[in-house]
Design a protein around this motif. Sequence first.
Motif, short mmCIF file in Angstrom:
data_model
loop_
_atom_site.label_atom_id
_atom_site.label_comp_id
_atom_site.label_asym_id
_atom_site.label_seq_id
_atom_site.Cartn_x
_atom_site.Cartn_y
_atom_site.Cartn_z
N GLU A 168 -38.96 -0.02 -18.29
CA GLU A 168 -37.93 -0.67 -18.82
C GLU A 168 -38.03 -2.23 -18.62
O GLU A 168 -37.65 -3.09 -19.67
N THR A 169 -38.49 -2.65 -17.45
CA THR A 169 -38.71 -4.10 -17.10
C THR A 169 -39.86 -4.65 -18.18
O THR A 169 -39.76 -5.96 -18.89
N ARG B 158 -38.16 -4.72 -21.64
CA ARG B 158 -37.11 -6.09 -21.81
C ARG B 158 -38.05 -7.35 -21.98
O ARG B 158 -37.43 -8.27 -22.70
N VAL C 295 -44.87 -9.36 -15.78
CA VAL C 295 -44.51 -8.25 -15.49
C VAL C 295 -45.37 -7.58 -14.46
O VAL C 295 -45.08 -6.74 -13.75
N ASP D 87 -44.61 -8.48 -11.11
CA ASP D 87 -43.19 -8.30 -10.70
C ASP D 87 -43.53 -6.75 -9.40
O ASP D 87 -44.02 -5.89 -9.82
N CYS E 62 -43.01 -3.49 -10.78
CA CYS E 62 -44.21 -2.64 -11.64
C CYS E 62 -45.45 -2.54 -10.92
O CYS E 62 -46.60 -2.19 -11.63
#
Length: 309
Positions: A229-230, A233, A282, A285, A288
């Motif tokens: 989802e990250t 987005r 990401v 992140d 992730c």
Amino acid sequence: MTQTVGEPGPGTGARTGAGCTATYVFAVCRGGDPATLTGLPGQAAGNPVRLLPFGSLQAVVQDVPAAEFGEEILRERLTDRAELERCARAHHAVIAAVAGSAPTLPLPLATLYLGDERARAALREDERRFLAVLERIAGRVEWGVKVYARREAPEGPDRSATVAPTRTLTRTAARTAAGTPVRTPSGSAAAGAGAAGSGAHSGRAYLERVRGARQERERRQQAGLVAAETVDRALRGIAVASRRLRTHDTTLTGERGVQLLNAAYLVAEGHEREVAAAVAEVRGDPACQGVEVEVTGPWVPYSFVDGGE
């Protein structure tokens, strides 16, 4: 594209007499340049790929041997994986060449008509829709993003808990119920009772490990979904439209692991750096770290010819 135009069906398939041809349609474009088609083999080497005007648009077409592109024969050919890949690559090569110079709407593989006039008539009926799609995808390209859960390192065999303690416990219980003294190799009945207790403890420990492993898998799965989802987005933040596609199972992904996200993003041309930056962010992140992110593109916007968010 989910709506096939002019796909041959019963009573409408291409004629199969010697020398007969069908009109194969690769795409619809606006303001296409014939020079971009020069030398493309298409689906029938030796027959030129050309532009066929209809209304305010053009179809990218080629004459193909009807005997090789009849409904039943074509279906049989495309069940062969190598032949399917060859046809798909040839189809894409033509579309990519045209899209390099004009807004282009790809049509599905094996879109066929019984000659140019039938192609014109059928395509003209969809001209309004084609114009709307071309307006949406003009100056834009498709980027594909797939997210996979990283595979867990395989665990070695657990030798601390085997089925032997269970058998020992079972024999001990049976002999005790029969009133028979239980002896171990050392000749101690008390030692037998101790072995039974040890076996029960090992069994509980094993079940706890199984439960813990299951909980860890569930945790990793949930973390992977959050990471997907990250990623989604972040890409939607720079895209003008996006589309979630069906994820592939592990029979197709193989060593890549479970696929958590399979998505396409419609992005303005020239934004390669923005896409790369979003993906790099990401990947860095912490949320992730348990997933692998694969990016492909830019492509002709195949996934957006019939919609998108």
